[in-house]
Design a protein around this motif. Structure first.
Motif, PDB file in Angstrom:
ATOM      1  N   TYR A 162       4.676   9.487  -7.859  1.00  0.00           N
ATOM      2  CA  TYR A 162       5.771   9.590  -8.827  1.00  0.00           C
ATOM      3  C   TYR A 162       5.252   9.614 -10.258  1.00  0.00           C
ATOM      4  O   TYR A 162       5.649  10.459 -11.063  1.00  0.00           O
ATOM      5  CB  TYR A 162       6.754   8.430  -8.632  1.00  0.00           C
ATOM      6  CG  TYR A 162       7.775   8.340  -9.734  1.00  0.00           C
ATOM      7  CD1 TYR A 162       8.824   9.246  -9.789  1.00  0.00           C
ATOM      8  CD2 TYR A 162       7.678   7.368 -10.718  1.00  0.00           C
ATOM      9  CE1 TYR A 162       9.758   9.183 -10.811  1.00  0.00           C
ATOM     10  CE2 TYR A 162       8.601   7.301 -11.741  1.00  0.00           C
ATOM     11  CZ  TYR A 162       9.638   8.205 -11.794  1.00  0.00           C
ATOM     12  OH  TYR A 162      10.548   8.140 -12.801  1.00  0.00           O
ATOM     13  N   TYR A 163       4.358   8.675 -10.584  1.00  0.00           N
ATOM     14  CA  TYR A 163       3.835   8.625 -11.949  1.00  0.00           C
ATOM     15  C   TYR A 163       2.939   9.813 -12.268  1.00  0.00           C
ATOM     16  O   TYR A 163       2.866  10.256 -13.406  1.00  0.00           O
ATOM     17  CB  TYR A 163       3.089   7.309 -12.201  1.00  0.00           C
ATOM     18  CG  TYR A 163       4.018   6.124 -12.318  1.00  0.00           C
ATOM     19  CD1 TYR A 163       5.108   6.150 -13.174  1.00  0.00           C
ATOM     20  CD2 TYR A 163       3.824   4.985 -11.567  1.00  0.00           C
ATOM     21  CE1 TYR A 163       5.972   5.081 -13.278  1.00  0.00           C
ATOM     22  CE2 TYR A 163       4.680   3.904 -11.658  1.00  0.00           C
ATOM     23  CZ  TYR A 163       5.757   3.956 -12.522  1.00  0.00           C
ATOM     24  OH  TYR A 163       6.601   2.889 -12.624  1.00  0.00           O
ATOM     25  N   ALA A 190       0.851   2.299 -11.247  1.00  0.00           N
ATOM     26  CA  ALA A 190       1.460   2.296  -9.913  1.00  0.00           C
ATOM     27  C   ALA A 190       1.214   0.974  -9.199  1.00  0.00           C
ATOM     28  O   ALA A 190       2.122   0.426  -8.558  1.00  0.00           O
ATOM     29  CB  ALA A 190       0.908   3.455  -9.093  1.00  0.00           C
ATOM     30  N   GLU A 191       0.005   0.441  -9.276  1.00  0.00           N
ATOM     31  CA  GLU A 191      -0.304  -0.841  -8.626  1.00  0.00           C
ATOM     32  C   GLU A 191       0.527  -1.978  -9.220  1.00  0.00           C
ATOM     33  O   GLU A 191       1.054  -2.819  -8.490  1.00  0.00           O
ATOM     34  CB  GLU A 191      -1.795  -1.158  -8.754  1.00  0.00           C
ATOM     35  CG  GLU A 191      -2.685  -0.351  -7.863  1.00  0.00           C
ATOM     36  CD  GLU A 191      -2.551  -0.728  -6.398  1.00  0.00           C
ATOM     37  OE1 GLU A 191      -2.257  -1.899  -6.087  1.00  0.00           O
ATOM     38  OE2 GLU A 191      -2.739   0.167  -5.562  1.00  0.00           O
ATOM     39  N   LEU A 192       0.632  -2.003 -10.543  1.00  0.00           N
ATOM     40  CA  LEU A 192       1.411  -3.065 -11.190  1.00  0.00           C
ATOM     41  C   LEU A 192       2.892  -2.979 -10.829  1.00  0.00           C
ATOM     42  O   LEU A 192       3.530  -3.999 -10.536  1.00  0.00           O
ATOM     43  CB  LEU A 192       1.243  -3.000 -12.713  1.00  0.00           C
ATOM     44  CG  LEU A 192      -0.083  -3.483 -13.255  1.00  0.00           C
ATOM     45  CD1 LEU A 192      -0.154  -3.252 -14.754  1.00  0.00           C
ATOM     46  CD2 LEU A 192      -0.298  -4.949 -12.944  1.00  0.00           C
ATOM     47  N   LYS A 193       3.433  -1.784 -10.834  1.00  0.00           N
ATOM     48  CA  LYS A 193       4.853  -1.625 -10.505  1.00  0.00           C
ATOM     49  C   LYS A 193       5.119  -1.988  -9.044  1.00  0.00           C
ATOM     50  O   LYS A 193       6.121  -2.635  -8.733  1.00  0.00           O
ATOM     51  CB  LYS A 193       5.290  -0.188 -10.790  1.00  0.00           C
ATOM     52  CG  LYS A 193       6.759   0.018 -10.683  1.00  0.00           C
ATOM     53  CD  LYS A 193       7.508  -0.789 -11.727  1.00  0.00           C
ATOM     54  CE  LYS A 193       8.991  -0.474 -11.657  1.00  0.00           C
ATOM     55  NZ  LYS A 193       9.758  -1.226 -12.630  1.00  0.00           N
ATOM     56  N   LEU A 231       7.633  -4.960  -7.861  1.00  0.00           N
ATOM     57  CA  LEU A 231       8.750  -4.724  -6.952  1.00  0.00           C
ATOM     58  C   LEU A 231       8.676  -5.600  -5.711  1.00  0.00           C
ATOM     59  O   LEU A 231       9.700  -6.113  -5.241  1.00  0.00           O
ATOM     60  CB  LEU A 231       8.798  -3.251  -6.555  1.00  0.00           C
ATOM     61  CG  LEU A 231       9.243  -2.286  -7.658  1.00  0.00           C
ATOM     62  CD1 LEU A 231       9.086  -0.849  -7.193  1.00  0.00           C
ATOM     63  CD2 LEU A 231      10.672  -2.564  -8.067  1.00  0.00           C
ATOM     64  N   LEU A 232       7.473  -5.812  -5.183  1.00  0.00           N
ATOM     65  CA  LEU A 232       7.341  -6.671  -4.007  1.00  0.00           C
ATOM     66  C   LEU A 232       7.595  -8.137  -4.346  1.00  0.00           C
ATOM     67  O   LEU A 232       8.173  -8.866  -3.539  1.00  0.00           O
ATOM     68  CB  LEU A 232       5.980  -6.490  -3.354  1.00  0.00           C
ATOM     69  CG  LEU A 232       5.829  -5.200  -2.578  1.00  0.00           C
ATOM     70  CD1 LEU A 232       4.433  -5.062  -2.019  1.00  0.00           C
ATOM     71  CD2 LEU A 232       6.832  -5.141  -1.437  1.00  0.00           C
ATOM     72  N   LEU A 233       7.171  -8.570  -5.521  1.00  0.00           N
ATOM     73  CA  LEU A 233       7.475  -9.943  -5.937  1.00  0.00           C
ATOM     74  C   LEU A 233       8.974 -10.145  -6.107  1.00  0.00           C
ATOM     75  O   LEU A 233       9.525 -11.178  -5.722  1.00  0.00           O
ATOM     76  CB  LEU A 233       6.752 -10.285  -7.243  1.00  0.00           C
ATOM     77  CG  LEU A 233       5.260 -10.557  -7.132  1.00  0.00           C
ATOM     78  CD1 LEU A 233       4.676 -10.822  -8.506  1.00  0.00           C
ATOM     79  CD2 LEU A 233       4.999 -11.723  -6.219  1.00  0.00           C
ATOM     80  N   ALA A 293       0.823  -1.209   0.000  1.00  0.00           N
ATOM     81  CA  ALA A 293       0.000   0.000   0.000  1.00  0.00           C
ATOM     82  C   ALA A 293       0.860   1.262   0.000  1.00  0.00           C
ATOM     83  O   ALA A 293       0.598   2.200  -0.755  1.00  0.00           O
ATOM     84  CB  ALA A 293      -0.931   0.001   1.211  1.00  0.00           C
ATOM     85  N   VAL A 294       1.894   1.275   0.819  1.00  0.00           N
ATOM     86  CA  VAL A 294       2.772   2.458   0.886  1.00  0.00           C
ATOM     87  C   VAL A 294       3.526   2.631  -0.429  1.00  0.00           C
ATOM     88  O   VAL A 294       3.606   3.736  -0.970  1.00  0.00           O
ATOM     89  CB  VAL A 294       3.744   2.341   2.077  1.00  0.00           C
ATOM     90  CG1 VAL A 294       4.818   3.401   2.021  1.00  0.00           C
ATOM     91  CG2 VAL A 294       2.982   2.432   3.387  1.00  0.00           C
ATOM     92  N   LEU A 295       4.062   1.553  -0.955  1.00  0.00           N
ATOM     93  CA  LEU A 295       4.797   1.614  -2.207  1.00  0.00           C
ATOM     94  C   LEU A 295       3.892   2.044  -3.357  1.00  0.00           C
ATOM     95  O   LEU A 295       4.299   2.841  -4.213  1.00  0.00           O
ATOM     96  CB  LEU A 295       5.438   0.260  -2.501  1.00  0.00           C
ATOM     97  CG  LEU A 295       6.396   0.183  -3.673  1.00  0.00           C
ATOM     98  CD1 LEU A 295       7.561   1.143  -3.465  1.00  0.00           C
ATOM     99  CD2 LEU A 295       6.911  -1.233  -3.832  1.00  0.00           C
ATOM    100  N   ALA A 296       2.662   1.554  -3.374  1.00  0.00           N
ATOM    101  CA  ALA A 296       1.724   1.943  -4.424  1.00  0.00           C
ATOM    102  C   ALA A 296       1.410   3.436  -4.345  1.00  0.00           C
ATOM    103  O   ALA A 296       1.324   4.113  -5.375  1.00  0.00           O
ATOM    104  CB  ALA A 296       0.438   1.130  -4.319  1.00  0.00           C
TER     105      ALA A 296
END
Length: 121
Positions: free
Chosen positions: A41-42, A106-109, A113-115, A32-35
């Motif tokens: 950013y995007y 953003a969700e996909l990235k 990154l988490l995977l 959630a934070v990364l998204a």
């Protein structure tokens, strides 16, 4: 033996479930934070965001990070209030640049990154 009797197997399963639940909760929070960070950013790096908006957002962040403000931070409530209000105005202005494409990207990235981070562990 009733359902409440603690056996070594049940204790180990309970600990494993607790660790798994904590790890899952932490991964969800990190996602959630990364998204949200990637969303900002995007939104900033998108084509619809003008250089004037980018400059205003950078100036806002610099103002908040700079220790000398219009209202100094020595007054706990007033000093932080101007920073919070300025950040809120910047965030609301940035919402105009967030569309469905930016959200999906953003969700996909964040997911990718988490995977990748999980595979390294």
């Amino acid at each position: 033996m009733n359902k409440r009797t603690v056996t070594p197997e049940r204790a180990q399963a309970s600990r494993a479930h607790g660790v798994q639940a904590a790890t899952s909760w932490l991964c969800n929070l990190a996602h959630a934070v990364l998204a949200r960070i990637l969303l900002l950013y995007y939104a900033i790096s998108g084509d619809t965001c003008t250089p004037l908006h980018r400059l205003a957002l950078c100036a806002t962040l610099a103002y908040v990070a700079f220790p000398y403000d219009l209202i100094t931070d020595t007054y706990p409530s007033l000093g932080l209030l101007d920073d919070i209000l300025l950040l809120a105005v910047a965030a609301v202005s940035l919402l105009a640049f967030i569309d469905a494409r930016v959200k999906v990207l953003a969700e996909l990235k964040a997911h990718q990154l988490l995977l990748k981070a999980r595979s390294l562990v």
